[in-house]
Design a protein around this motif. Structure first.
Motif, PDB file in Angstrom:
ATOM      1  N   PRO A 161      95.644  77.415  37.247  1.00 36.12           N
ATOM      2  CA  PRO A 161      95.727  79.167  37.260  1.00 36.12           C
ATOM      3  C   PRO A 161      95.682  79.523  35.878  1.00 36.12           C
ATOM      4  CG  PRO A 161      97.497  77.910  38.644  1.00 36.12           C
ATOM      5  CD  PRO A 161      96.879  76.936  37.703  1.00 36.12           C
ATOM      6  N   PHE A 162      94.998  80.461  35.803  1.00 37.52           N
ATOM      7  CA  PHE A 162      95.178  81.348  34.494  1.00 37.52           C
ATOM      8  C   PHE A 162      96.343  82.470  34.710  1.00 37.52           C
ATOM      9  CE2 PHE A 162      90.759  80.156  34.184  1.00 37.52           C
ATOM     10  CZ  PHE A 162      90.561  79.917  32.775  1.00 37.52           C
ATOM     11  N   VAL A 163      96.942  82.748  33.694  1.00 34.36           N
ATOM     12  CA  VAL A 163      97.945  83.791  33.744  1.00 34.36           C
ATOM     13  C   VAL A 163      97.167  84.716  32.119  1.00 34.36           C
ATOM     14  CG1 VAL A 163      99.858  84.826  33.246  1.00 34.36           C
ATOM     15  CG2 VAL A 163      99.654  82.397  34.377  1.00 34.36           C
ATOM     16  N   HIS A 164      96.614  85.916  32.847  1.00 40.35           N
ATOM     17  CA  HIS A 164      95.925  86.765  31.841  1.00 40.35           C
ATOM     18  C   HIS A 164      96.994  87.936  31.574  1.00 40.35           C
ATOM     19  CE1 HIS A 164      92.189  88.032  29.769  1.00 40.35           C
ATOM     20  NE2 HIS A 164      93.108  88.820  29.462  1.00 40.35           N
ATOM     21  N   ALA A 165      97.470  88.270  30.195  1.00 42.03           N
ATOM     22  CA  ALA A 165      98.309  89.245  30.032  1.00 42.03           C
ATOM     23  C   ALA A 165      98.241  89.827  28.806  1.00 42.03           C
ATOM     24  CB  ALA A 165      99.783  88.859  30.125  1.00 42.03           C
ATOM     25  N   GLN A 166      97.992  91.081  28.528  1.00 38.70           N
ATOM     26  CA  GLN A 166      98.180  91.586  27.274  1.00 38.70           C
ATOM     27  C   GLN A 166      99.690  92.213  27.128  1.00 38.70           C
ATOM     28  OE1 GLN A 166      95.480  94.682  26.628  1.00 38.70           O
ATOM     29  NE2 GLN A 166      96.169  95.552  24.770  1.00 38.70           N
ATOM     30  N   GLU A 167     100.455  91.869  25.815  1.00 40.00           N
ATOM     31  CA  GLU A 167     101.457  92.308  25.835  1.00 40.00           C
ATOM     32  C   GLU A 167     101.524  93.010  24.124  1.00 40.00           C
ATOM     33  OE1 GLU A 167     103.306  88.284  24.233  1.00 40.00           O
ATOM     34  OE2 GLU A 167     104.030  89.287  25.847  1.00 40.00           O
ATOM     35  N   LYS A 168     102.658  93.942  23.963  1.00 39.52           N
ATOM     36  CA  LYS A 168     103.061  94.473  22.681  1.00 39.52           C
ATOM     37  C   LYS A 168     103.976  93.638  21.939  1.00 39.52           C
ATOM     38  CE  LYS A 168     100.647  98.297  23.389  1.00 39.52           C
ATOM     39  NZ  LYS A 168      99.792  99.022  22.441  1.00 39.52           N
TER      40      LYS A 168
ATOM     41  N   VAL B 157     106.219  70.399  30.450  1.00 39.27           N
ATOM     42  CA  VAL B 157     104.951  69.632  30.924  1.00 39.27           C
ATOM     43  C   VAL B 157     104.020  70.820  31.202  1.00 39.27           C
ATOM     44  CG1 VAL B 157     103.817  68.236  32.446  1.00 39.27           C
ATOM     45  CG2 VAL B 157     106.172  67.625  31.716  1.00 39.27           C
ATOM     46  N   PRO B 158     102.947  70.987  30.547  1.00 36.11           N
ATOM     47  CA  PRO B 158     102.102  72.381  30.627  1.00 36.11           C
ATOM     48  C   PRO B 158     101.332  72.381  32.102  1.00 36.11           C
ATOM     49  CG  PRO B 158     101.304  70.969  29.002  1.00 36.11           C
ATOM     50  CD  PRO B 158     102.552  70.492  29.340  1.00 36.11           C
ATOM     51  N   LYS B 159     101.449  73.293  32.883  1.00 32.41           N
ATOM     52  CA  LYS B 159     100.691  73.606  33.912  1.00 32.41           C
ATOM     53  C   LYS B 159      99.718  74.558  33.950  1.00 32.41           C
ATOM     54  CE  LYS B 159     104.674  71.956  36.978  1.00 32.41           C
ATOM     55  NZ  LYS B 159     105.812  72.542  38.214  1.00 32.41           N
ATOM     56  N   TYR B 160      99.778  75.675  33.280  1.00 32.29           N
ATOM     57  CA  TYR B 160      98.871  76.518  33.302  1.00 32.29           C
ATOM     58  C   TYR B 160      98.496  76.992  31.752  1.00 32.29           C
ATOM     59  CZ  TYR B 160     102.089  77.174  37.419  1.00 32.29           C
ATOM     60  OH  TYR B 160     102.560  76.993  38.370  1.00 32.29           O
ATOM     61  N   VAL B 161      97.353  77.860  31.651  1.00 30.97           N
ATOM     62  CA  VAL B 161      96.797  78.584  30.420  1.00 30.97           C
ATOM     63  C   VAL B 161      97.043  79.902  30.668  1.00 30.97           C
ATOM     64  CG1 VAL B 161      95.064  78.904  29.076  1.00 30.97           C
ATOM     65  CG2 VAL B 161      95.385  76.702  30.050  1.00 30.97           C
ATOM     66  N   THR B 162      97.984  80.527  29.607  1.00 31.80           N
ATOM     67  CA  THR B 162      97.965  81.978  29.644  1.00 31.80           C
ATOM     68  C   THR B 162      97.059  82.468  28.492  1.00 31.80           C
ATOM     69  OG1 THR B 162     100.487  81.819  30.339  1.00 31.80           O
ATOM     70  CG2 THR B 162      99.734  83.990  29.262  1.00 31.80           C
ATOM     71  N   ILE B 163      96.261  83.299  28.933  1.00 32.41           N
ATOM     72  CA  ILE B 163      95.432  84.078  28.081  1.00 32.41           C
ATOM     73  C   ILE B 163      95.823  85.516  27.769  1.00 32.41           C
ATOM     74  CG2 ILE B 163      93.218  85.000  27.490  1.00 32.41           C
ATOM     75  CD1 ILE B 163      92.180  82.753  29.676  1.00 32.41           C
ATOM     76  N   HIS B 164      96.005  85.757  26.472  1.00 34.82           N
ATOM     77  CA  HIS B 164      96.497  87.316  25.945  1.00 34.82           C
ATOM     78  C   HIS B 164      95.420  87.741  24.999  1.00 34.82           C
ATOM     79  CE1 HIS B 164     100.854  86.581  26.612  1.00 34.82           C
ATOM     80  NE2 HIS B 164     100.469  85.149  26.511  1.00 34.82           N
ATOM     81  N   ASN B 165      95.585  89.044  24.835  1.00 31.93           N
ATOM     82  CA  ASN B 165      94.739  89.785  23.596  1.00 31.93           C
ATOM     83  C   ASN B 165      95.912  90.284  22.613  1.00 31.93           C
ATOM     84  OD1 ASN B 165      92.458  89.793  25.315  1.00 31.93           O
ATOM     85  ND2 ASN B 165      93.364  91.767  26.196  1.00 31.93           N
ATOM     86  N   THR B 166      95.191  89.961  21.277  1.00 33.72           N
ATOM     87  CA  THR B 166      96.236  90.638  20.134  1.00 33.72           C
ATOM     88  C   THR B 166      96.681  91.886  20.114  1.00 33.72           C
ATOM     89  OG1 THR B 166      94.561  90.708  18.546  1.00 33.72           O
ATOM     90  CG2 THR B 166      95.499  88.530  18.914  1.00 33.72           C
TER      91      THR B 166
ATOM     92  N   GLU C 115      95.716  83.328  22.163  1.00 31.44           N
ATOM     93  CA  GLU C 115      95.553  84.702  21.890  1.00 31.44           C
ATOM     94  C   GLU C 115      94.236  84.914  21.261  1.00 31.44           C
ATOM     95  OE1 GLU C 115      97.706  87.403  21.628  1.00 31.44           O
ATOM     96  OE2 GLU C 115      99.685  86.924  21.977  1.00 31.44           O
ATOM     97  N   ILE C 116      93.482  85.955  22.161  1.00 35.86           N
ATOM     98  CA  ILE C 116      92.219  86.391  21.446  1.00 35.86           C
ATOM     99  C   ILE C 116      92.237  87.479  20.588  1.00 35.86           C
ATOM    100  CG2 ILE C 116      89.877  87.043  22.315  1.00 35.86           C
ATOM    101  CD1 ILE C 116      90.530  86.160  25.136  1.00 35.86           C
ATOM    102  N   CYS C 117      91.738  87.277  19.569  1.00 34.19           N
ATOM    103  CA  CYS C 117      91.776  88.181  18.397  1.00 34.19           C
ATOM    104  C   CYS C 117      90.837  89.359  18.712  1.00 34.19           C
ATOM    105  CB  CYS C 117      91.597  87.631  16.869  1.00 34.19           C
ATOM    106  SG  CYS C 117      92.706  86.259  16.397  1.00 34.19           S
ATOM    107  N   GLU C 118      91.218  90.596  18.291  1.00 32.92           N
ATOM    108  CA  GLU C 118      90.560  91.820  18.474  1.00 32.92           C
ATOM    109  C   GLU C 118      90.296  92.623  17.206  1.00 32.92           C
ATOM    110  OE1 GLU C 118      91.588  94.104  22.363  1.00 32.92           O
ATOM    111  OE2 GLU C 118      93.621  93.103  21.785  1.00 32.92           O
ATOM    112  N   ASN C 119      90.058  91.913  15.935  1.00 32.79           N
ATOM    113  CA  ASN C 119      90.114  92.360  14.727  1.00 32.79           C
ATOM    114  C   ASN C 119      88.593  92.951  14.559  1.00 32.79           C
ATOM    115  OD1 ASN C 119      89.428  89.445  14.899  1.00 32.79           O
ATOM    116  ND2 ASN C 119      88.382  89.768  12.856  1.00 32.79           N
ATOM    117  N   ALA C 120      88.615  94.263  13.936  1.00 26.64           N
ATOM    118  CA  ALA C 120      87.540  95.041  13.816  1.00 26.64           C
ATOM    119  C   ALA C 120      86.372  94.402  13.255  1.00 26.64           C
ATOM    120  CB  ALA C 120      87.974  96.392  13.160  1.00 26.64           C
ATOM    121  N   ASP C 121      86.729  93.620  12.322  1.00 26.78           N
ATOM    122  CA  ASP C 121      85.644  92.765  11.327  1.00 26.78           C
ATOM    123  C   ASP C 121      85.230  91.420  12.012  1.00 26.78           C
ATOM    124  OD1 ASP C 121      88.037  91.703  10.828  1.00 26.78           O
ATOM    125  OD2 ASP C 121      87.668  91.680   8.783  1.00 26.78           O
ATOM    126  N   GLY C 122      85.657  91.169  13.337  1.00 25.96           N
ATOM    127  CA  GLY C 122      85.391  89.903  14.031  1.00 25.96           C
ATOM    128  C   GLY C 122      84.269  90.411  15.139  1.00 25.96           C
TER     129      GLY C 122
END
Length: 337
Positions: free
Chosen positions: A19-26, A243-252, A319-326
């Motif tokens: 399973p993916f866990v996709h979350a954006q957090e502050k 023991v990792p079971k999942y991958v969690t994807i975030h945005n920075t 964490e997927i980076c969201e930098n303006a120069d990327g």
């Protein structure tokens, strides 16, 4: 990036059941030239609208303070707490201190059957400990005598004794607790904390046959670099084996120029060395040019917004980076295809 995910999948579960866990957090602002416009992990996470991921992958779920999930939860209200008719609803009754169990969660509310009827209690109240109990089949190697508890609740009244250094078969896990029952020893091993609540300065309990790092040094020509956090410290590096079971994807959620993977790796490193009370950490940060690893893949990070539950306790955080120069679109596309 797809190869990175496949490599991570191989560390945990087969791709078909991952399973993916996709979350954006502050997350909290760091003391560095590149800053994060965010809150602590323990406060909340909110869904960021990636419903297309859930449609593409039926195992996906979007984290949020209103997300619903079934599980096996143990809660201990060590002081009087409120029983609510429904999440964010009216108070139904007051509950005396007691260990309670729940199988349903709505954000930070948990559905329980009590001596005063059924309803919801919440960890927004500071007088409740809560852990998610997960079934597991693993070997845990300990290198010092550790405390044992009758239940996975961090309270002296449940401490039953100690267990010597050795290798033990574990059938259940609740973040920093591991359950052993081998005839001679029975109970929940406290793996990462002294009984006075202070965190161990070294990792004395490690699940065997788990990987700390990836064996390859690049994927699709994108380099994988490491800047691992050196110190075990509650706010940044937990030291809790998993023991990792999942991958969690975030945005920075960080569009500043220069807020790329290297910058976020530096943020984590500086917080760790300086013991900044950020209560946030993750395993990998990626942009369209490079991948940096900050935490061992078999160690709990504070990134999923669910406290001591499976988001933090059983997932590898990216964490997927969201930098303006990327090139965020390219980084995300590579990650999700």
């Amino acid at each position: 990036m797809k190869k990175l995910l496949i490599a991570l999948f191989c560390v945990a579960l087969p791709l078909s059941s991952m399973p993916f866990v996709h979350a954006q957090e502050k997350k909290e602002t760091a003391n560095t030239s590149i800053k994060e416009d965010v809150f602590n992990d323990g406060e909340y996470a909110y869904g960021d609208g990636f419903q297309d991921i859930a449609e593409a992958n039926p195992y996906a779920r979007v984290e949020g303070y209103t997300y619903q999930r079934n599980g096996n939860y143990i809660l201990y209200n060590f002081k009087t707490t409120s029983l609510y008719k429904e999440p964010y609803g009216n108070v139904k009754a007051k509950l005396s201190p007691k260990i309670r169990y729940a199988t349903k969660r709505y954000g930070n509310y948990f559905y329980v059957n009590t001596e005063k009827g059924s309803g919801w209690i919440t960890t927004w109240d500071d007088n409740i400990q809560e852990l998610e109990i997960e079934d597991i089949s693993a070997q845990l190697k300990t290198t010092k005598t550790l405390d044992v508890y009758s239940v996975p609740i961090f309270d002296d009244r449940f401490e039953t004794g100690t267990i010597p250094a050795g290798t033990y078969t574990i059938s259940k896990r609740a973040n920093y607790f591991a359950y052993v029952n081998n005839g001679k020893y029975k109970g929940w091993i406290l793996t990462s904390y002294h009984d006075d609540g202070t965190v161990f300065s070294k990792q004395y309990a490690t699940y065997l046959n788990t990987k700390r790092t990836l064996s390859q040094t690049s994927v699709n020509g994108v380099a994988i670099k490491q800047k691992l956090l050196p110190k075990i410290s509650d706010p940044t590096r937990s030291g809790i084996s998993m023991v990792p079971k999942y991958v969690t994807i975030h945005n920075t959620a960080n569009a500043s120029k220069g807020a790329d993977a290297a910058a976020h790796a530096n943020i984590q490193y500086e917080r760790n060395v300086n013991r900044t009370a950020a209560w946030t950490s993750w395993h990998f940060q990626v942009d369209n040019k490079v991948i940096y690893q900050s935490l061992a893949m078999n160690e709990v990070g504070w990134h999923a917004g669910d406290g001591n539950d499976s988001g933090n306790a059983s997932t590898i955080g990216i964490e997927i980076c969201e930098n303006a120069d990327g090139n965020y679109a390219k980084a995300e596309k590579m990650l999700l295809i």
